[in-house]
Design an enzyme around this catalytic site. Structure first.
Site, PDB file in Angstrom:
ATOM      1  N   GLY A 284     107.823 -34.333  34.105  1.00  0.00           N
ATOM      2  CA  GLY A 284     106.595 -34.350  33.302  1.00  0.00           C
ATOM      3  C   GLY A 284     105.349 -34.195  34.155  1.00  0.00           C
ATOM      4  O   GLY A 284     104.255 -34.614  33.748  1.00  0.00           O
TER       5      GLY A 284
ATOM      6  N   SER B  28     101.451 -32.422  33.174  1.00  0.00           N
ATOM      7  CA  SER B  28     100.412 -32.888  32.241  1.00  0.00           C
ATOM      8  C   SER B  28     100.319 -34.420  32.293  1.00  0.00           C
ATOM      9  O   SER B  28     101.261 -35.100  32.713  1.00  0.00           O
ATOM     10  CB  SER B  28     100.766 -32.443  30.810  1.00  0.00           C
ATOM     11  OG  SER B  28      99.816 -32.926  29.879  1.00  0.00           O
TER      12      SER B  28
ATOM     13  N   ILE C  21     100.217 -38.311  32.314  1.00  0.00           N
ATOM     14  CA  ILE C  21     100.602 -39.399  33.223  1.00  0.00           C
ATOM     15  C   ILE C  21     101.446 -38.866  34.393  1.00  0.00           C
ATOM     16  O   ILE C  21     101.286 -39.293  35.537  1.00  0.00           O
ATOM     17  CB  ILE C  21     101.367 -40.501  32.444  1.00  0.00           C
ATOM     18  CG1 ILE C  21     100.452 -41.128  31.376  1.00  0.00           C
ATOM     19  CG2 ILE C  21     101.890 -41.576  33.383  1.00  0.00           C
ATOM     20  CD1 ILE C  21     101.185 -41.999  30.340  1.00  0.00           C
TER      21      ILE C  21
ATOM     22  N   TYR D  32     110.962 -41.798  18.144  1.00  0.00           N
ATOM     23  CA  TYR D  32     110.171 -42.117  19.339  1.00  0.00           C
ATOM     24  C   TYR D  32     110.345 -43.600  19.700  1.00  0.00           C
ATOM     25  O   TYR D  32     110.632 -43.949  20.843  1.00  0.00           O
ATOM     26  CB  TYR D  32     108.694 -41.790  19.108  1.00  0.00           C
ATOM     27  CG  TYR D  32     107.860 -42.018  20.344  1.00  0.00           C
ATOM     28  CD1 TYR D  32     107.830 -41.074  21.370  1.00  0.00           C
ATOM     29  CD2 TYR D  32     107.128 -43.196  20.523  1.00  0.00           C
ATOM     30  CE1 TYR D  32     107.080 -41.290  22.521  1.00  0.00           C
ATOM     31  CE2 TYR D  32     106.376 -43.417  21.668  1.00  0.00           C
ATOM     32  CZ  TYR D  32     106.359 -42.463  22.663  1.00  0.00           C
ATOM     33  OH  TYR D  32     105.621 -42.683  23.812  1.00  0.00           O
TER      34      TYR D  32
HETATM   35  N1  NAD Z   1      99.935 -40.943  26.077  1.00  0.00           N
HETATM   36  C1  NAD Z   1     100.304 -42.095  25.580  1.00  0.00           C
HETATM   37  O1  NAD Z   1      99.581 -42.714  24.780  1.00  0.00           O
HETATM   38  C2  NAD Z   1     101.614 -42.728  25.984  1.00  0.00           C
HETATM   39  C3  NAD Z   1     101.843 -44.070  25.658  1.00  0.00           C
HETATM   40  C4  NAD Z   1     103.042 -44.664  26.017  1.00  0.00           C
HETATM   41  C5  NAD Z   1     104.008 -43.922  26.673  1.00  0.00           C
HETATM   42  N2  NAD Z   1     103.779 -42.623  26.968  1.00  0.00           N
HETATM   43  C6  NAD Z   1     104.861 -41.886  27.645  1.00  0.00           C
HETATM   44  O2  NAD Z   1     104.375 -41.376  28.875  1.00  0.00           O
HETATM   45  C7  NAD Z   1     105.081 -40.180  29.197  1.00  0.00           C
HETATM   46  C8  NAD Z   1     104.093 -39.090  29.533  1.00  0.00           C
HETATM   47  O3  NAD Z   1     103.315 -38.823  28.390  1.00  0.00           O
HETATM   48  P1  NAD Z   1     101.888 -38.123  28.459  1.00  0.00           P
HETATM   49  O4  NAD Z   1     101.028 -38.869  27.523  1.00  0.00           O
HETATM   50  O5  NAD Z   1     101.482 -37.924  29.860  1.00  0.00           O
HETATM   51  O6  NAD Z   1     102.248 -36.728  27.737  1.00  0.00           O
HETATM   52  P2  NAD Z   1     101.926 -35.218  28.115  1.00  0.00           P
HETATM   53  O7  NAD Z   1     102.259 -34.403  26.914  1.00  0.00           O
HETATM   54  O8  NAD Z   1     100.574 -35.106  28.706  1.00  0.00           O
HETATM   55  O9  NAD Z   1     103.000 -34.917  29.263  1.00  0.00           O
HETATM   56  C9  NAD Z   1     104.361 -34.787  28.972  1.00  0.00           C
HETATM   57  C10 NAD Z   1     104.987 -33.823  29.970  1.00  0.00           C
HETATM   58  O10 NAD Z   1     106.375 -33.719  29.644  1.00  0.00           O
HETATM   59  C11 NAD Z   1     106.739 -32.355  29.705  1.00  0.00           C
HETATM   60  N3  NAD Z   1     107.879 -32.066  28.836  1.00  0.00           N
HETATM   61  C12 NAD Z   1     107.900 -32.127  27.487  1.00  0.00           C
HETATM   62  N4  NAD Z   1     109.096 -31.703  27.024  1.00  0.00           N
HETATM   63  C13 NAD Z   1     109.837 -31.389  28.115  1.00  0.00           C
HETATM   64  C14 NAD Z   1     111.155 -30.896  28.287  1.00  0.00           C
HETATM   65  N5  NAD Z   1     111.948 -30.598  27.242  1.00  0.00           N
HETATM   66  N6  NAD Z   1     111.596 -30.676  29.531  1.00  0.00           N
HETATM   67  C15 NAD Z   1     110.799 -30.929  30.604  1.00  0.00           C
HETATM   68  N7  NAD Z   1     109.543 -31.379  30.510  1.00  0.00           N
HETATM   69  C16 NAD Z   1     109.071 -31.615  29.271  1.00  0.00           C
HETATM   70  C17 NAD Z   1     105.493 -31.606  29.219  1.00  0.00           C
HETATM   71  O11 NAD Z   1     105.500 -30.226  29.601  1.00  0.00           O
HETATM   72  C18 NAD Z   1     104.392 -32.405  29.871  1.00  0.00           C
HETATM   73  O12 NAD Z   1     104.078 -31.914  31.159  1.00  0.00           O
HETATM   74  C19 NAD Z   1     105.972 -39.873  27.991  1.00  0.00           C
HETATM   75  O13 NAD Z   1     107.292 -40.313  28.238  1.00  0.00           O
HETATM   76  C20 NAD Z   1     105.335 -40.670  26.869  1.00  0.00           C
HETATM   77  O14 NAD Z   1     106.245 -41.017  25.869  1.00  0.00           O
HETATM   78  C21 NAD Z   1     102.611 -42.003  26.648  1.00  0.00           C
END
Ligand code: NAD
Length: 257
Positions: A11, A14, A16, A155
């Site tokens: 990930g 983008s 985190i 989710y």
């Molecule tokens: N943003 C929030 O509020 C939040 C809260 C709690 C937990 N999270 C968790 O944190 C993590 C990161 O989330 P984020 O907010 O940075 O999201 P984001 O969408 O900014 O980043 C997610 C990344 O995962 C990659 N990705 C998605 N599908 C994929 C696949 N099939 N194969 C490979 N890569 C893939 C995307 O290309 C992206 O770079 C996630 O697991 C999310 O569930 C986010």
């Protein structure tokens, strides 16, 4: 803090994951970014993968080097995506990559899973979580039908199962010094922030009003970097909420504190 360590960040293109890759590199790590999309920041190596595909993961596992010191499982899909893809990427793919990578991890390596505040009710779903041990790429839809996992529940369930799996594996690789922990952010301003608000509706909006502010990627990445480092050597099987106090707020409400 991560000098000379080889760290795999999923990930990393983008949100985190991107900030974690940046901070891990600043802390001295050699970062291997893994994502379905190419990274926008400078990393040492990029490997493209679809975490929802077994074939793609097998190719990734073959391409990754040995002596990996850390795996940050950060890639994830929000609750607005299909039940099947959320379950595959957030849970089945995460576990498949982690288990497949164990032989290539160095002794003393650290695994960090990105869970969520959404997963903190894991103890209420123990029967389904135990049943999910049989989950595979081919039986996700049948499993979700059987256990009534529909819509945004995918989710929540995926994150509950990741926290429970982290706890379960606290000592699985202890003889090699390999640790596993999870981090559970509250709402963080990334491209999927609005997905959470849209899916969770009024409840999420109310929670946001209770908080002083939403999270930023800079709030979460340092905790992941710390868990990847040797300084966190005695933290094993832990789930660390990073949520501006939201989990404590929920607990305080439930327990009348
Ligand atoms: N943003 C929030 O509020 C939040 C809260 C709690 C937990 N999270 C968790 O944190 C993590 C990161 O989330 P984020 O907010 O940075 O999201 P984001 O969408 O900014 O980043 C997610 C990344 O995962 C990659 N990705 C998605 N599908 C994929 C696949 N099939 N194969 C490979 N890569 C893939 C995307 O290309 C992206 O770079 C996630 O697991 C999310 O569930 C986010």
């Amino acid at each position: 803090m991560l000098k000379n360590k080889i760290i795999v960040v999923t990930g990393a293109s983008s949100g985190i994951g991107e900030e974690t890759a940046r901070q891990a590199k600043n802390a001295g790590a050699r970062v291997i970014a893994v994502d379905i999309n190419p990274p926008k920041i400078d990393v040492d190596h990029f490997l493209q993968v679809d975490l929802g595909s077994k074939d793609s993961l097998d190719a990734l596992l073959a391409a990754l080097p040995s002596n990996i010191d850390g795996l940050a499982n950060i890639a994830g899909l929000p609750p607005t995506k299909s039940v099947e893809s959320v379950m595959k990427v957030n849970l089945v793919g995460l576990k498949y990559l982690t288990l497949g990578l164990i032989p290539k991890l160095s002794d003393g390596a650290s695994i960090v899973n990105l869970a969520s505040l959404a997963g903190l009710g894991w103890a209420d779903s123990l029967a389904e979580i135990k049943a999910s041990e049989s989950l595979d790429f081919d039986n996700v839809n049948a499993f979700c039908d059987r256990h009534q996992i529909k819509g945004a529940r995918s989710y929540f369930f995926s994150k509950e199962a990741v926290i429970a799996w982290t706890i379960q594996n606290r000592w699985t690789w202890r003889e090699r010094g390999i640790r596993i922990n999870s981090v559970s952010p509250g709402p963080v301003q990334t491209p999927i922030f609005q997905d959470f608000i849209d899916t969770l509706g009024v409840r999420a909006a109310e929670d946001m009003l209770t908080m002083d502010r939403p999270g930023r990627v800079e709030d979460i990445a340092p905790v992941v970097v710390f868990l990847l480092s040797d300084a966190a050597g005695w933290i094993r099987g832990s789930n660390i909420p990073v949520d501006g106090g939201m989990y404590s707020h929920i607990l305080a409400g439930k327990s009348g504190l």
